[in-house]
Design a protein around this motif. Structure first.
Motif, PDB file in Angstrom:
ATOM      1  N   GLY A 283      20.268   3.334 -46.906  1.00  0.00           N
ATOM      2  CA  GLY A 283      18.879   3.634 -46.584  1.00  0.00           C
ATOM      3  C   GLY A 283      18.676   5.073 -46.192  1.00  0.00           C
ATOM      4  N   THR A 284      17.420   5.431 -45.935  1.00  0.00           N
ATOM      5  CA  THR A 284      17.100   6.807 -45.530  1.00  0.00           C
ATOM      6  C   THR A 284      16.351   6.799 -44.202  1.00  0.00           C
ATOM      7  OG1 THR A 284      14.862   7.078 -46.475  1.00  0.00           O
ATOM      8  CG2 THR A 284      16.735   7.270 -47.995  1.00  0.00           C
ATOM      9  N   PHE A 285      16.257   7.958 -43.611  1.00  0.00           N
ATOM     10  CA  PHE A 285      15.644   8.078 -42.290  1.00  0.00           C
ATOM     11  C   PHE A 285      14.123   8.097 -42.377  1.00  0.00           C
ATOM     12  CE2 PHE A 285      19.947   9.611 -41.868  1.00  0.00           C
ATOM     13  CZ  PHE A 285      20.357   8.999 -40.695  1.00  0.00           C
ATOM     14  N   SER A 286      13.499   7.965 -41.195  1.00  0.00           N
ATOM     15  CA  SER A 286      12.050   7.852 -41.126  1.00  0.00           C
ATOM     16  C   SER A 286      11.500   8.799 -40.069  1.00  0.00           C
ATOM     17  CB  SER A 286      11.665   6.416 -40.762  1.00  0.00           C
ATOM     18  OG  SER A 286      12.151   6.115 -39.460  1.00  0.00           O
ATOM     19  N   LEU A 287      10.195   8.824 -39.950  1.00  0.00           N
ATOM     20  CA  LEU A 287       9.536   9.656 -38.952  1.00  0.00           C
ATOM     21  C   LEU A 287      10.023   9.322 -37.548  1.00  0.00           C
ATOM     22  CD1 LEU A 287       7.256  11.770 -38.428  1.00  0.00           C
ATOM     23  CD2 LEU A 287       5.687   9.830 -38.216  1.00  0.00           C
ATOM     24  N   ASN A 288      10.334   8.055 -37.300  1.00  0.00           N
ATOM     25  CA  ASN A 288      10.782   7.653 -35.963  1.00  0.00           C
ATOM     26  C   ASN A 288      12.298   7.654 -35.795  1.00  0.00           C
ATOM     27  OD1 ASN A 288      11.735   5.266 -37.144  1.00  0.00           O
ATOM     28  ND2 ASN A 288       9.966   4.065 -36.536  1.00  0.00           N
ATOM     29  N   ASP A 289      13.006   8.239 -36.756  1.00  0.00           N
ATOM     30  CA  ASP A 289      14.478   8.365 -36.739  1.00  0.00           C
ATOM     31  C   ASP A 289      15.209   7.088 -37.118  1.00  0.00           C
ATOM     32  OD1 ASP A 289      14.629  11.043 -36.177  1.00  0.00           O
ATOM     33  OD2 ASP A 289      14.932  10.801 -34.023  1.00  0.00           O
ATOM     34  N   GLY A 290      14.481   5.988 -37.362  1.00  0.00           N
ATOM     35  CA  GLY A 290      15.144   4.775 -37.804  1.00  0.00           C
ATOM     36  C   GLY A 290      15.591   4.898 -39.251  1.00  0.00           C
ATOM     37  N   LEU A 291      16.348   3.914 -39.721  1.00  0.00           N
ATOM     38  CA  LEU A 291      16.846   3.910 -41.091  1.00  0.00           C
ATOM     39  C   LEU A 291      16.082   2.861 -41.894  1.00  0.00           C
ATOM     40  CD1 LEU A 291      19.320   5.378 -42.581  1.00  0.00           C
ATOM     41  CD2 LEU A 291      20.380   3.107 -42.517  1.00  0.00           C
TER      42      LEU A 291
END
Length: 293
Positions: free
Chosen positions: A179-187
């Motif tokens: 997966g890739t990262f998000s605005l909130n740092d989650g994956l």
């Protein structure tokens, strides 16, 4: 060595992780309805000498381990005489059950009971899984370890990135194509952003999973199309903005609420609110980009 581990190690390891998650009693809400906390896991693999781990030292910090650094230290401490020529990282994602995600999506200031229990009890299950995978491989004569279960692992506060650790499970999962990262740092994975993550390093050659994304933010609608930002609205701490995730502000909110949540949910450890991982388009899947006009 087990013939399947020798002939098709990726299948052997994947099936062993899936079996453990399906059968282990620690993956159940024993204090509620005995239903499962996590659904079928996602499993991926990365080359332990992939240059991405060198890049992490620049992005995360020079304190972040490369797999070879950790394994060489472990081999020295355990007086292991086997070969470290080939190293691989095994990573997995444990998707939180849809019912728990939907339950947490109804909340605005603190986690739901099911979410809080998943944070505490579910991570205990994840620790057992880490230990189980490493033990299965060790019984075959391999050197294997779950980095965050070692005595070397630690949290720290870095002047540049704030709260951090010397091994990031999410970064291991990114390297393994999960997966890739998000605005909130989650994956954001194919099963969404609501999950727990784990990893093990082993001295054997495993076929690396493809990283089928263009960049490290490819699955996030805010970054790939300038839309969404729903997690910003969901954050009760005001720790999210278009600039990203303020980890210190997020951490302080959770710390201030932890004692109250412990009493409310009858848990011993940190609950974590998880509101930015529920009630958002990426909760349980990779959200589709809006059609181009």
């Amino acid at each position: 060595m087990n013939h399947l581990l020798q002939d098709n190690p990726e299948m052997f390891i994947t099936e062993e992780i899936e079996r453990f998650v399906a059968e282990n009693e620690a993956n159940r809400f024993t204090t509620l309805d005995n239903s499962r906390m996590f659904d079928k896991p996602l499993v991926g693999f990365a080359d332990g000498d992939d240059e991405i781990f060198d890049k992490y030292q620049g992005v995360v910090g020079d304190f972040h381990w490369r797999p070879r650094d950790l394994m060489q230290q472990l081999a020295t401490d355990e007086k292991y005489e086997g070969s470290l020529e080939n190293l691989s990282v095994i990573a997995w994602v444990l998707p939180i059950m849809k019912e728990t995600v939907e339950d947490n999506a109804k909340e605005e200031k603190r986690p739901s009971r099911r979410w809080a229990l998943t944070r505490e009890m579910g991570e205990k299950h994840n620790k057992l899984l880490r230990r189980h995978v490493a033990d299965v491989l060790r019984r075959e004569g391999l050197l294997a370890t779950a980095p965050i279960l070692t005595s070397y692992w630690q949290f720290l506060v870095d002047d540049r990135v704030g709260l951090a650790s010397n091994w990031s499970e999410r970064h291991a999962a990114f390297a393994a194509g999960l997966g890739t990262f998000s605005l909130n740092d989650g994956l954001i994975t194919p099963r969404g952003i609501a999950h727990r993550v784990g990893s093990v390093i082993v001295n054997m050659k495993l076929e690396a999973s493809p990283r089928a994304y263009q960049n490290h933010m490819a699955n996030c609608l805010f970054h790939n199309s300038g839309t969404c930002g729903e997690c910003i609205k969901r954050c009760p701490a005001g720790a999210l903005s278009e600039s990203g995730h303020d980890k210190m502000k997020c951490g302080m909110y959770v710390m201030q609420c932890t004692e109250e949540w412990r009493k409310e949910f009858e848990i011993d450890e940190e609950a974590g609110c998880g509101l930015c991982q529920s009630g958002v388009p990426c909760s349980t899947r990779i959200p589709k980009r809006p059609a181009k006009k």
